[in-house]
Design an enzyme around this catalytic site. Structure first.
Site, short mmCIF file in Angstrom:
data_model
loop_
_atom_site.label_atom_id
_atom_site.label_comp_id
_atom_site.label_asym_id
_atom_site.label_seq_id
_atom_site.Cartn_x
_atom_site.Cartn_y
_atom_site.Cartn_z
N ARG A 38 88.02 10.98 58.68
CA ARG A 38 89.25 11.51 58.05
C ARG A 38 89.97 12.56 58.92
O ARG A 38 90.49 13.56 58.42
CB ARG A 38 88.95 12.13 56.67
CG ARG A 38 88.34 11.18 55.70
CD ARG A 38 89.28 10.07 55.25
NE ARG A 38 88.56 9.20 54.35
CZ ARG A 38 87.86 8.13 54.75
NH1 ARG A 38 87.85 7.76 56.03
NH2 ARG A 38 87.23 7.39 53.89
N SER A 70 90.88 11.43 46.90
CA SER A 70 89.79 12.41 47.01
C SER A 70 90.32 13.75 47.49
O SER A 70 91.07 13.82 48.47
CB SER A 70 88.74 11.94 48.02
OG SER A 70 88.16 10.77 47.54
N GLU A 91 90.52 17.24 52.01
CA GLU A 91 91.14 16.01 52.53
C GLU A 91 92.63 16.06 52.19
O GLU A 91 93.48 15.62 52.97
CB GLU A 91 90.46 14.80 51.87
CG GLU A 91 90.84 13.48 52.51
CD GLU A 91 89.96 12.33 52.05
OE1 GLU A 91 88.74 12.52 51.87
OE2 GLU A 91 90.51 11.23 51.88
C1 LIG Z 1 94.81 6.56 44.11
C2 LIG Z 1 94.59 6.98 45.54
C3 LIG Z 1 93.56 6.41 46.26
C4 LIG Z 1 93.33 6.81 47.59
N1 LIG Z 1 92.31 6.21 48.27
C5 LIG Z 1 92.09 6.58 49.55
C6 LIG Z 1 91.01 5.99 50.29
O1 LIG Z 1 90.30 5.12 49.82
N2 LIG Z 1 90.81 6.41 51.56
C7 LIG Z 1 91.60 7.38 52.14
O2 LIG Z 1 91.35 7.72 53.31
N3 LIG Z 1 92.63 7.94 51.47
C8 LIG Z 1 92.88 7.57 50.20
N4 LIG Z 1 93.91 8.14 49.51
C9 LIG Z 1 94.74 9.18 50.15
C10 LIG Z 1 96.02 8.62 50.80
O3 LIG Z 1 96.39 7.41 50.22
C11 LIG Z 1 95.86 8.41 52.30
O4 LIG Z 1 95.47 9.61 52.92
C12 LIG Z 1 97.14 7.88 52.95
O5 LIG Z 1 96.84 7.35 54.20
C13 LIG Z 1 98.24 8.94 53.06
O6 LIG Z 1 99.43 8.30 53.47
P1 LIG Z 1 100.86 8.94 53.12
O7 LIG Z 1 101.90 8.13 53.78
O8 LIG Z 1 101.01 9.13 51.67
O9 LIG Z 1 100.70 10.34 53.86
P2 LIG Z 1 101.19 11.79 53.39
O10 LIG Z 1 100.39 12.23 52.20
O11 LIG Z 1 102.66 11.82 53.24
O12 LIG Z 1 100.74 12.64 54.67
C14 LIG Z 1 99.37 12.79 54.96
C15 LIG Z 1 99.22 13.46 56.35
O13 LIG Z 1 99.73 12.59 57.35
C16 LIG Z 1 100.77 13.23 58.09
N5 LIG Z 1 101.77 12.18 58.38
C17 LIG Z 1 102.35 11.31 57.52
N6 LIG Z 1 103.17 10.47 58.20
C18 LIG Z 1 103.11 10.83 59.50
C19 LIG Z 1 103.75 10.37 60.69
N7 LIG Z 1 104.59 9.34 60.71
N8 LIG Z 1 103.47 11.00 61.87
C20 LIG Z 1 102.59 12.05 61.91
N9 LIG Z 1 101.98 12.54 60.81
C21 LIG Z 1 102.22 11.93 59.62
C22 LIG Z 1 101.29 14.34 57.19
O14 LIG Z 1 101.87 15.40 57.94
C23 LIG Z 1 100.01 14.77 56.48
O15 LIG Z 1 99.27 15.63 57.34
C24 LIG Z 1 94.17 7.77 48.19
C25 LIG Z 1 95.24 8.32 47.46
C26 LIG Z 1 95.46 7.93 46.14
C27 LIG Z 1 96.60 8.50 45.39
#
Ligand SMILES: Cc1cc2nc3c(=O)[nH]c(=O)nc-3n(C[C@H](O)[C@H](O)[C@H](O)COP(=O)(O)OP(=O)(O)OC[C@H]3O[C@@H](n4cnc5c(N)ncnc54)[C@H](O)[C@@H]3O)c2cc1C
Length: 288
Positions: free
Chosen positions: A161, A210, A280
């Site tokens: 992560r 998480s 996380e």
């Molecule tokens: C119901 C649910 C289930 C989930 N299950 C999992 C799972 O099984 N495994 C897991 O790992 N996560 C899980 N997550 C967490 C989440 O889905 C992941 O971390 C996902 O990859 C975040 O993507 P996002 O686009 O929403 O990022 P954001 O929340 O918008 O950003 C997350 C991070 O990435 C950075 N970021 C975003 N886009 C960019 C970019 N283009 N360039 C540089 N930095 C960037 C942001 O600055 C921040 O630090 C879950 C979340 C939910 C709500």
């Protein structure tokens, strides 16, 4: 085309259904628009990079804070055993495109909410796979100096992560995934299994997934369950009764209540294990 700033509510975007107003939000479509934002804000503002806010809690921001969403950067190209995606594509959608094209490797990631940009930055993963296993290369735009760079998956230090790209500086614009051919129905069957398993274990409410990283391979949900914190509420936020590692919004929870519950869980885990769990969930705004 000139990129425009707008004010948006994080509560309307985030999977938590809660979050402060983002006073200056940008949705660039290409490098030229990123460059405009970089010139406008470099050295004057705090910049945040966002995908779909499915892992990010947004607290109060100042009028000088600017948030750049990657979600308008869209496009998918399949070439041989690789898929090149622009950062704003949803991970679940890319997994489905891979299935349709008979390319395996994304099955375990098919239920992860959010964008590929967010997925790579957090090395998101599930079961036996994380982004590190499929990333062939990443294109970046550096928000500090406007330079572009392409790194191979091997050049990025991925850990559990985590990856060593600079948070809120290295903007991921494009990712190439290296997959391998397999039958469409075999891939589809594996994805159905993943969906079924996750449905059994994860809460259905609004959340950010998480809250904490595992401690030495043990989920913090396990500790919180043992400590009797499952179901604990602060205002409208609640430690899920189904999965103690996840905080859910019961409808009217505020970001401050979410943070208060995170801090309570942190302190209870620290008392019990002697270790402060690593978050996380990412936090934007306030003094973060
Ligand atoms: C119901 C649910 C289930 C989930 N299950 C999992 C799972 O099984 N495994 C897991 O790992 N996560 C899980 N997550 C967490 C989440 O889905 C992941 O971390 C996902 O990859 C975040 O993507 P996002 O686009 O929403 O990022 P954001 O929340 O918008 O950003 C997350 C991070 O990435 C950075 N970021 C975003 N886009 C960019 C970019 N283009 N360039 C540089 N930095 C960037 C942001 O600055 C921040 O630090 C879950 C979340 C939910 C709500």
């Amino acid at each position: 085309m000139e990129v425009k700033a707008m004010s948006v509510s994080a509560a309307n975007i985030s999977s938590l259904g809660s979050g402060a107003t983002i006073p200056v939000a940008y949705y660039p479509k290409d490098i030229e628009q990123l460059r405009q934002i970089q010139r406008r804000h470099a050295a004057r503002s705090r910049l945040f990079i966002a995908g779909a806010l499915s892992n990010t809690l947004v607290l109060e921001m100042t009028p000088d804070d600017a948030t750049i969403f990657c979600s308008a950067m869209r496009g998918i190209r399949v070439h041989e055993d690789c898929i090149t995606v622009r950062a704003g594509e949803k991970t679940a959608h890319v997994a489905d495109v891979a299935r349709i094209c008979g390319l395996s490797g994304m099955e375990d990631l098919c239920c992860i909410p959010g964008t590929v940009g967010g997925g790579v930055m957090g090395n998101a993963g599930c079961y036996d796979t994380a982004f590190k296993d499929v990333v062939k290369s990443v294109k970046l735009f550096h928000l500090d100096d406007g330079q572009q760079e392409e790194l191979s998956g091997e050049e990025i230090a991925f850990r559990y992560r985590y990856c060593n790209l600079r948070k809120n500086v290295d903007f991921i614009t494009e990712v190439t995934l290296r997959l391998f051919p397999d039958g469409v129905s075999a891939i589809g069957a594996r994805m159905s299994d993943v969906r079924k398993k996750r449905k059994q274990t994860l809460p259905t409410g609004k959340s950010l997934g998480s809250v904490f990283k595992k401690i030495d391979g043990v989920s913090c949900g396990y500790y919180l369950d043992r400590l009797g914190i499952k179901g604990r509420r602060i205002g409208g936020m609640q430690v899920s009764e189904k999965h103690a590692g996840i905080i859910v919004n019961r409808g009217d929870g505020t970001p401050e209540e979410y943070l208060a519950l995170v801090e309570l869980c942190e302190s209870e885990i620290q008392k019990a294990t002697g270790r402060k769990p690593e978050r996380e969930v990412v936090i934007f705004g306030r003094n973060q």
